[in-house]
Design a protein around this motif. Structure first.
Motif, short mmCIF file in Angstrom:
data_model
loop_
_atom_site.label_atom_id
_atom_site.label_comp_id
_atom_site.label_asym_id
_atom_site.label_seq_id
_atom_site.Cartn_x
_atom_site.Cartn_y
_atom_site.Cartn_z
N UNK A 57 -0.77 -9.74 7.56
CA UNK A 57 -0.38 -10.90 6.75
C UNK A 57 -0.05 -10.47 5.32
N UNK A 58 -1.00 -9.87 4.63
CA UNK A 58 -0.73 -9.39 3.28
C UNK A 58 -0.88 -10.47 2.22
N UNK A 59 -0.59 -10.10 0.99
CA UNK A 59 -0.69 -11.02 -0.14
C UNK A 59 0.60 -11.81 -0.29
N UNK A 60 0.47 -13.08 -0.69
CA UNK A 60 1.64 -13.93 -0.86
C UNK A 60 1.68 -14.49 -2.28
N UNK A 61 2.90 -14.80 -2.74
CA UNK A 61 3.10 -15.34 -4.09
C UNK A 61 4.51 -15.89 -4.17
N UNK A 62 4.82 -16.69 -5.20
CA UNK A 62 6.21 -17.10 -5.41
C UNK A 62 7.11 -15.88 -5.51
N UNK A 63 8.34 -16.02 -5.09
CA UNK A 63 9.22 -14.85 -4.96
C UNK A 63 9.39 -14.10 -6.27
N UNK A 64 9.38 -14.81 -7.40
CA UNK A 64 9.56 -14.12 -8.68
C UNK A 64 8.32 -13.37 -9.11
N UNK A 65 7.20 -13.59 -8.40
CA UNK A 65 5.96 -12.88 -8.71
C UNK A 65 5.54 -11.93 -7.59
N UNK A 66 6.33 -11.91 -6.52
CA UNK A 66 5.97 -11.12 -5.35
C UNK A 66 6.40 -9.67 -5.53
N UNK B 289 7.71 -6.12 -4.79
CA UNK B 289 8.62 -5.60 -3.77
C UNK B 289 7.87 -4.79 -2.73
N UNK B 290 6.86 -4.07 -3.17
CA UNK B 290 6.08 -3.25 -2.24
C UNK B 290 5.40 -4.10 -1.18
N UNK B 291 5.02 -5.34 -1.54
CA UNK B 291 4.36 -6.22 -0.58
C UNK B 291 5.34 -6.66 0.51
N UNK B 292 6.58 -6.98 0.12
CA UNK B 292 7.60 -7.34 1.10
C UNK B 292 7.89 -6.17 2.01
N UNK B 293 8.03 -4.98 1.43
CA UNK B 293 8.31 -3.78 2.21
C UNK B 293 7.18 -3.52 3.19
N UNK B 294 5.95 -3.70 2.75
CA UNK B 294 4.79 -3.46 3.62
C UNK B 294 4.79 -4.40 4.82
N UNK B 295 5.08 -5.69 4.57
CA UNK B 295 5.14 -6.65 5.66
C UNK B 295 6.24 -6.31 6.64
N UNK B 296 7.42 -6.01 6.14
CA UNK B 296 8.54 -5.69 7.01
C UNK B 296 8.29 -4.40 7.78
N UNK B 297 7.67 -3.43 7.13
CA UNK B 297 7.44 -2.15 7.78
C UNK B 297 6.53 -2.28 9.00
N UNK B 298 5.54 -3.15 8.91
CA UNK B 298 4.63 -3.35 10.05
C UNK B 298 5.15 -4.40 11.02
N UNK B 299 5.45 -5.58 10.52
CA UNK B 299 5.75 -6.71 11.41
C UNK B 299 7.11 -6.62 12.08
N UNK B 300 8.10 -6.10 11.38
CA UNK B 300 9.45 -5.98 11.96
C UNK B 300 9.74 -4.56 12.43
N UNK B 301 9.63 -3.60 11.52
CA UNK B 301 9.96 -2.23 11.90
C UNK B 301 8.94 -1.67 12.88
N UNK B 302 7.71 -2.15 12.82
CA UNK B 302 6.71 -1.71 13.79
C UNK B 302 7.12 -2.04 15.21
N UNK B 303 7.61 -3.27 15.42
CA UNK B 303 8.10 -3.65 16.74
C UNK B 303 9.34 -2.86 17.10
N UNK B 304 10.22 -2.67 16.13
CA UNK B 304 11.45 -1.91 16.38
C UNK B 304 11.13 -0.49 16.83
N UNK B 305 10.19 0.15 16.15
CA UNK B 305 9.79 1.51 16.53
C UNK B 305 9.28 1.54 17.98
N UNK B 306 8.45 0.57 18.32
CA UNK B 306 7.87 0.56 19.67
C UNK B 306 8.92 0.26 20.73
N UNK B 307 9.87 -0.61 20.44
CA UNK B 307 10.95 -0.88 21.37
C UNK B 307 11.77 0.38 21.63
N UNK B 308 12.09 1.09 20.56
CA UNK B 308 12.86 2.33 20.70
C UNK B 308 12.11 3.35 21.54
#
Length: 249
Positions: free
Chosen positions: A86-95, A97-116
């Motif tokens: 899940x990670x930390x959340x905040x308004x986009x102007x306070x979020x 970038x590393x937090x967004x990257x962390x979420x995408x790396x696990x939740x999206x790219x993690x599935x992509x890696x396993x599918x491949x």
């Protein structure tokens, strides 16, 4: 058609919560289960399963886990990509970038890696089930990076469903709403909100999700692919008169 006995089912993100519940369920149903997670928990050790260490956020870990599994020479009949954060959340102007990257790396790219990595190991007619979230459908203010990552999981599911259709492999996603786990306590704010805004009037237990995963894993769902199934207690159905009265007083 709903039987799973003898099927090789791999559950990724299996050490706790939904993933652990799925492993326990599939073992009871007589499936051959491979559990994948970063830690080999005591609950997993107590079950007759194969375990592989896997961190979906790391290319090398995913490749190593699937290479080890391929040596067993047993195709995967059902692949469940359930790892997520899940990670930390905040308004986009306070979020950060590393937090967004962390979420995408696990939740999206993690599935992509396993599918491949799993692609060549999936049996003909296999079922792939990706865990998304109600957050992909229902916008909550300031809940940015997690929602975006889970919405992307649903789109990834649709794309891969088309790509693997000729192989007879179906690919679907499941979007749970609030589920009571160690990370979502009974008295937490999300559970409280769920009681007020769902038709069911309560958050889900892990056991409430098992039937949907079972159906998608079984041959009974062989004509379903590229779909997302919400398990949300009617959260997005709308606001009933009873809900409105409770909220407005």
């Amino acid at each position: 058609m709903f039987k799973l006995a003898g099927k090789h089912i791999m559950v990724i993100g299996a050490s706790q919560g939904i993933g652990l519940g799925l492993v326990q369920h599939f073992v009871r149903e007589g499936a051959i289960v491979t559990a994948a997670a970063r830690t080999y928990s005591a609950q997993l050790q107590a079950m007759p399963i194969r375990f592989v260490t896997l961190d979906v956020s790391c290319d090398e870990s995913v490749e190593s886990a699937f290479n080890d599994l391929s040596k067993a020479g047993q195709p995967i009949d059902v692949l469940i990509n359930n790892a997520g954060i899940s990670g930390q959340e905040a308004p986009v102007d306070q979020l950060a970038t590393a937090e967004i990257v962390n979420n995408l790396n696990t939740n999206l790219l993690g599935i992509t890696r396993c599918l491949k990595a799993a692609s060549s190991m999936l049996s003909a007619g296999a079922s792939v089930i990706n865990t998304a979230s109600l957050a992909a459908h229902l916008t909550v203010e300031d809940y940015t990076s997690y929602s975006v990552s889970k919405a992307a999981v649903i789109q990834l599911t649709k794309n891969v469903a088309m790509q693997w259709a000729e192989r007879g492999i179906r690919v679907n996603s499941v979007s749970p709403g609030t589920v009571l786990t160690s990370m979502e306590p009974e008295d937490g704010p999300e559970a409280t909100l769920c009681r007020a805004l769902t038709c069911a009037g309560k958050p889900a237990k892990v056991s409430d999700l098992l039937g949907t995963y079972h159906f998608l894993a079984s041959d009974a769902s062989q004509y379903i692919t590229g779909s997302d199934i919400r398990i949300d207690g009617g959260w997005v159905a709308g606001v009933s008169n009873k809900m409105a009265q409770q909220l407005l007083g």
